[in-house]
Design an enzyme around this catalytic site. Structure first.
Site, PDB file in Angstrom:
ATOM      1  N   HIS A   1     -14.398 -10.273  -7.251  1.00  0.00           N
ATOM      2  CA  HIS A   1     -14.810  -9.355  -8.313  1.00  0.00           C
ATOM      3  C   HIS A   1     -14.310  -9.779  -9.688  1.00  0.00           C
ATOM      4  CE1 HIS A   1     -15.256  -6.049  -5.004  1.00  0.00           C
ATOM      5  NE2 HIS A   1     -16.266  -6.887  -5.027  1.00  0.00           N
TER       6      HIS A   1
ATOM      7  N   ASN B   1      -3.962  -2.394   7.396  1.00  0.00           N
ATOM      8  CA  ASN B   1      -4.269  -1.437   6.327  1.00  0.00           C
ATOM      9  C   ASN B   1      -3.586  -0.118   6.647  1.00  0.00           C
ATOM     10  OD1 ASN B   1      -5.918  -0.835   3.881  1.00  0.00           O
ATOM     11  ND2 ASN B   1      -6.791   0.739   5.209  1.00  0.00           N
ATOM     12  N   GLN B   2      -3.208   0.604   5.610  1.00  0.00           N
ATOM     13  CA  GLN B   2      -2.688   1.950   5.836  1.00  0.00           C
ATOM     14  C   GLN B   2      -3.864   2.919   5.881  1.00  0.00           C
ATOM     15  OE1 GLN B   2       0.854   1.966   2.878  1.00  0.00           O
ATOM     16  NE2 GLN B   2       1.423   3.223   4.626  1.00  0.00           N
TER      17      GLN B   2
ATOM     18  N   GLN C   1     -10.642  -8.939  -3.353  1.00  0.00           N
ATOM     19  CA  GLN C   1     -11.439  -7.975  -4.116  1.00  0.00           C
ATOM     20  C   GLN C   1     -10.651  -7.516  -5.338  1.00  0.00           C
ATOM     21  OE1 GLN C   1     -11.798  -5.300  -0.594  1.00  0.00           O
ATOM     22  NE2 GLN C   1     -13.975  -5.559  -0.799  1.00  0.00           N
TER      23      GLN C   1
ATOM     24  N   ASP D   1      -6.400  -8.511 -10.226  1.00  0.00           N
ATOM     25  CA  ASP D   1      -5.092  -8.557 -10.891  1.00  0.00           C
ATOM     26  C   ASP D   1      -4.460  -9.950 -10.951  1.00  0.00           C
ATOM     27  OD1 ASP D   1      -4.085  -8.907  -8.230  1.00  0.00           O
ATOM     28  OD2 ASP D   1      -3.938  -6.728  -7.987  1.00  0.00           O
TER      29      ASP D   1
ATOM     30  N   SER E   1      -7.620  -3.284   2.626  1.00  0.00           N
ATOM     31  CA  SER E   1      -8.926  -2.828   2.143  1.00  0.00           C
ATOM     32  C   SER E   1      -9.485  -1.815   3.120  1.00  0.00           C
ATOM     33  CB  SER E   1      -9.902  -3.993   1.993  1.00  0.00           C
ATOM     34  OG  SER E   1     -11.191  -3.507   1.652  1.00  0.00           O
TER      35      SER E   1
END
Ligand SMILES: [Zn+2]
Length: 281
Positions: free
Chosen positions: A118, A244-245, A100, A103, A219
């Site tokens: 994206h 994930n955090q 997603q 960068d 995510s």
């Protein structure tokens, strides 16, 4: 925790993994996750496609802020998490990476097969003639059109999302397409309110349906754009692992959730899988 890491290791060691990555994977490269580990919304409302195309002032404000934020993205390097994913992919355990993120850091880390859901921030599309050009080229033209701009706003926030006074936005001069000369240019990324090209979504669904497991990295699965792949995998009985955090909106569908920094977990995971031994923390 150790138990969940063992489950994660054995899933990945089984191969046929499809990775779905989000902003949390790039935070350790200095790129902000606007939702943050706690799911807090970003300060600014994200630009919508409708505002970008329909409101000249909104478009000017977008380019003024983006002209500064771009430097942060262009200067970012892949982190240990991206490199671990690339390592797992080259080892033949990860088939496809769906990201997603806009960068380009998976590719920079050496991942051979990435679907950029994206789009990419380093490419620019013309909404009139459809030509794709590089952001670097656009950046050069924006600098030429705004020779004093960067100097006056040298104090860019670390998150690249600067608050610009109205008079500075008003002084910024966006540029049109360099090929057709008059077309409206837009970063080749999917804005809020815009749909992902259907063929790209279809490729992602096809990859997920062929997967032996789906590994979500960084995510919170807040938007349906990514969450739909988790739902599809769960419906097909394909195990879902989430690193994930913080909690995610896919946790109910997951076989295993690991709440820990990705730059720590992923290199360990790659090393343990390569060595054929269980992960220990
Ligand atoms: Zn054009």
């Amino acid at each position: 925790m150790t138990e969940s890491l063992d489950v994660l290791t054995s899933l990945v060691a089984g191969g046929g993994v499809v990775v779905l990555s989000g902003a949390g994977l790039s935070t350790e490269s200095g790129i902000p996750d606007y939702r943050g580990p706690s799911g807090v919304a970003r300060r600014h409302t994200p630009m919508t496609f409708q505002a970008f195309t329909g409101d000249p002032l909104a478009r000017r404000r977008y380019w003024a802020r983006s002209h500064l934020g771009w430097r942060l993205i262009a200067g970012a390097a892949p982190n240990a998490g991206h490199r671990a994913v690339a390592q797992l992919q080259r080892a033949g355990l990860v088939d496809t990476v769906i990201t997603q993120n806009v960068d380009g850091l998976h590719g920079a880390a050496g991942s051979p097969s990435v679907i950029e859901l994206h789009g990419r921030l380093d490419e620019v599309t013309c909404l009139d003639c459809g030509n794709l050009t590089s952001r670097e080229e656009l950046d050069r033209r924006l600098r030429e059109a705004n020779p004093d701009f960067v100097a006056r706003v040298a104090g860019v926030n670390p998150d690249g999302d600067v608050d610009l006074p109205d008079e500075q936005v008003a002084a910024f001069r966006p540029v049109d397409c360099g090929i057709c000369g008059t077309g409206m240019v837009k970063p080749d990324v999917v804005f809020f309110g815009e749909t992902v090209p259907p063929q790209r979504v279809a490729r992602c669904f096809a990859a997920v349906e062929q997967a032996r497991s789906l590994l979500v990295l960084g995510s919170s699965l807040t938007v349906m754009s990514g969450r739909r792949f988790v739902i599809r995998a769960a419906k097909r009985g394909i195990p879902v692992a989430i690193v994930n955090q913080g909690p995610t909106r896919g946790d109910d569908h997951a076989t295993v959730c690991v709440d820990a920094p990705l730059g720590v977990v992923l290199p360990q995971l790659a090393a343990r899988v390569a060595a054929g031994v269980p992960l220990k923390v």
